[in-house]
Design an enzyme around this catalytic site. Structure first.
Site, mmCIF file in Angstrom:
data_model
loop_
_atom_site.group_PDB
_atom_site.id
_atom_site.type_symbol
_atom_site.label_atom_id
_atom_site.label_comp_id
_atom_site.label_asym_id
_atom_site.label_seq_id
_atom_site.Cartn_x
_atom_site.Cartn_y
_atom_site.Cartn_z
ATOM 1 C CG ASP A 69 -6.979 27.876 -89.400
ATOM 2 O OD1 ASP A 69 -7.222 28.889 -88.724
ATOM 3 O OD2 ASP A 69 -6.779 26.755 -88.909
ATOM 4 C CG ASP A 119 -0.173 27.931 -81.346
ATOM 5 O OD1 ASP A 119 -1.305 28.260 -80.970
ATOM 6 O OD2 ASP A 119 0.463 28.559 -82.213
#
Length: 204
Positions: free
Chosen positions: A8, A129
């Site tokens: 990330d 998500d």
């Protein structure tokens, strides 16, 4: 089963957000390319890279870093975050990424997302998500009001290479994945499912 170790990116650094909270960030390193090489050397079949800045703002500030990662390793790179138009997807693919992930833009404009998947067969995945069952958008900052099961079924024939499903409640916690949710989706759809969130040990 393939494992997708994730990097990330925020401000060019390797970070982890606890439950998607930008105010609960842990920085793990300032050399994403070196981290990608470690994953590749360990035998990873894929490396998943997320541009958190682009996911939040739409600005692809980490794209040069992503291109460097793709150039440095011999395994395919899957990347998402801020892919909201043809130009963003084409730029990432041109930079050497093997698969792009669309999320918010697919819910905003399903026809565009399906056309992108048709134009790049096998190279476009859908990121879903969720907080509980609600699909989150815009870098997990907002809720869409849409149920994961309904969204997954609606897109099942759109030609996506995979769904990447992240349960935000456990993401970054290492306490275990939402197995019930993944089992439900595997029974309901034909599209491959990549499970994300909560994996903290080999048993998970």
């Amino acid at each position: 089963m393939d494992l997708y170790p994730a990097i990330d990116l925020r401000g060019g650094q390797c970070v982890r957000l606890y439950q998607g909270d930008f105010d609960q960030e842990t920085v793990y390193g300032d050399d994403p390319v070196a981290q990608a090489r470690l994953f590749a050397d360990a035998g990873s079949a894929w490396i998943h890279v997320v541009d958190l800045d682009a996911a939040r703002t739409g600005e692809p500030v980490n794209r040069p870093v992503i291109a460097s990662i793709a150039d440095a390793v011999g395994v395919p790179i899957q990347t998402g975050g801020g892919v909201r138009d043809d130009a963003a997807a084409d730029a990432l693919l041109a930079a050497g990424v093997a698969r792009v992930v669309v999320g918010t833009a697919a819910l905003d404009d399903p026809d565009w997302a399906a056309s992108l998947a048709a134009r790049h067969p096998g190279k476009v995945a859908l990121g879903l998500d969720v907080r509980g069952r609600e699909v989150a958008v815009r870098g997990w900052v907002e809720g869409s009001g849409q149920d994961i099961g309904e969204v997954a079924s609606r897109f099942d024939d759109a030609g996506f290479a995979a769904y990447i499903v992240t349960q935000i409640h456990v993401d970054g916690a290492g306490t275990g994945p939402d197995l019930d949710l993944y089992a439900e989706l595997l029974d309901a759809v034909e599209t491959d499912v990549i499970a994300s969130g909560g994996v903290g040990e080999a048993a998970h």
